[in-house]
Scaffold this active site. Sequence first.
Site, PDB file in Angstrom:
ATOM      1  N   CYS A 169      -4.225  -2.596   1.187  1.00 47.50           N
ATOM      2  CA  CYS A 169      -4.783  -3.937   1.373  1.00 47.50           C
ATOM      3  C   CYS A 169      -5.511  -4.062   2.715  1.00 47.50           C
ATOM      4  O   CYS A 169      -6.538  -3.432   2.906  1.00 47.50           O
ATOM      5  CB  CYS A 169      -3.687  -4.987   1.197  1.00 47.50           C
ATOM      6  N   HIS A 177      -2.041  -3.906  -4.216  1.00 40.08           N
ATOM      7  CA  HIS A 177      -0.694  -3.625  -3.709  1.00 40.08           C
ATOM      8  C   HIS A 177       0.089  -2.781  -4.704  1.00 40.08           C
ATOM      9  O   HIS A 177       0.671  -3.337  -5.643  1.00 40.08           O
ATOM     10  CB  HIS A 177       0.045  -4.945  -3.460  1.00 40.08           C
ATOM     11  N   GLU A 222       2.892  -1.524  -4.360  1.00 34.16           N
ATOM     12  CA  GLU A 222       4.315  -1.919  -4.278  1.00 34.16           C
ATOM     13  C   GLU A 222       4.616  -3.160  -5.102  1.00 34.16           C
ATOM     14  O   GLU A 222       5.773  -3.502  -5.312  1.00 34.16           O
ATOM     15  CB  GLU A 222       4.727  -2.116  -2.817  1.00 34.16           C
TER      16      GLU A 222
END
Lengths: 194, 251
Positions: free
Chosen positions: A76, A176, A178
């Site tokens: 990001c 992202h 994650e």
Amino acid sequence: MVAVINYNAGNVRSVLFALERLGVNAKLTANHNEIVAADKVIFPGVGEASAAMTHLREHGLDEIIKRLSQPVLAICIGQQLLCDYSEEGNTTCLGIIPQRVKLFQPANGEKIPQIGWNNIYSVEGELFKSLPEDPYVYFVHSYYVEVGAYTTALTDYVHPFSAGLRKDNFYATQFHPEKSGKVGEQILRNFLAL
Amino acid sequence: MLTKRIIPCLDIKDGRTVKGVNFVNLKDAGDPVELGALYSEQGADELVFLDITATHERRKTLAALAREIAAHLNIPFTIGGGISTVADTEILLESGADKVSINSAAVRNPQLIEDLAKRFGSQFVVVAIDAKMIGDNWVVHLNGGRVPTDKYLFDWAKESENRGAGEILFTSMNHDGTKMGFANEALAQISGLLNIPIIASGGAGSMEHFYDVFTKGKADAALAASIFHFKEIEISALKQYLKQRQVPIRI
């Protein structure tokens, strides 16, 4: 050892948790020696470019990051900071990848920031292997990296932009991993396997 | 293509999920982390956890909950409920929350939106607005819809955006719990006025209501609770339905 660079950026905890779910006990650190010595480095974050660069410079982390030779994954704002320049706060970034970061200019009433799941396509390289075709991943951003020589994945929002970048040992995603469900997990696994 | 988001909302009291019809008559619907994981598995795009506990310990409890959720879920989630300071927010962010939603505290102190946006970024700040149509006006309400204010929906939504909100979560008190569909006219109006994503809430009763809220209501995301908790609509089936009707949806 996997080092996650601690530079006061948001959402670091999510990255640590995601690695933990993959059985990796990563270390959140701003220690130069620990970062340099790590097998893999993750440069995460949510934040504002100029504040982030100021923090990196004040802590000497800008020079450390530039010199890393092990695989680095920038996420990001991390991806944006790897570039030359960002329109956000008129910021000179790390200059590792010679591309530029711009603010989305809505053309057809698109909302800014882009928040949500969008698909990546024309993906290249090991980071994106073993994924379903044009998979969905989670984005939250108002600024984007233009498409250029180091682009490894594309996403369309207003126009195509760089959802992924790679130069040498530096890998980056605008989205992202994650927070991107199983697809994101696979991307993190791919990075850890580099 | 950016997809429309389906967001189950889990109301939390004393660590358990609850959902009331029109915000009263609470029913127990299970463990938040387990339920969250189930929804994630079924294809939920995000989750919202709304804490309605009113105790002194809430900040600690909420942070512990955020940590539990963040440790187990790999999709984004928002936490809301009684957040009124930068310190409240910081501990949630550190615990792994992706966003916070603020409601009454923002109405009482609009500066809070700016403070949070400046400190953590707009993407972290969801301004939740509960409003009720009274006469010809959408009046903003506080405290879960019990207390009317002197603010009007459209002005307040625009002001929230100007102050740095990253998203607006609009709940229509007239529609909430009715299962008669979302407040599509008002939603389309907000969506036209603002340049940030709008999350629609209140009124979901059928799959068609979701189709309507994304097409007529121009919402970017739709939030619902009881229809998911009580399995009246399954998220995976809902998403298949929307995709078949050409709504951009992540499957």
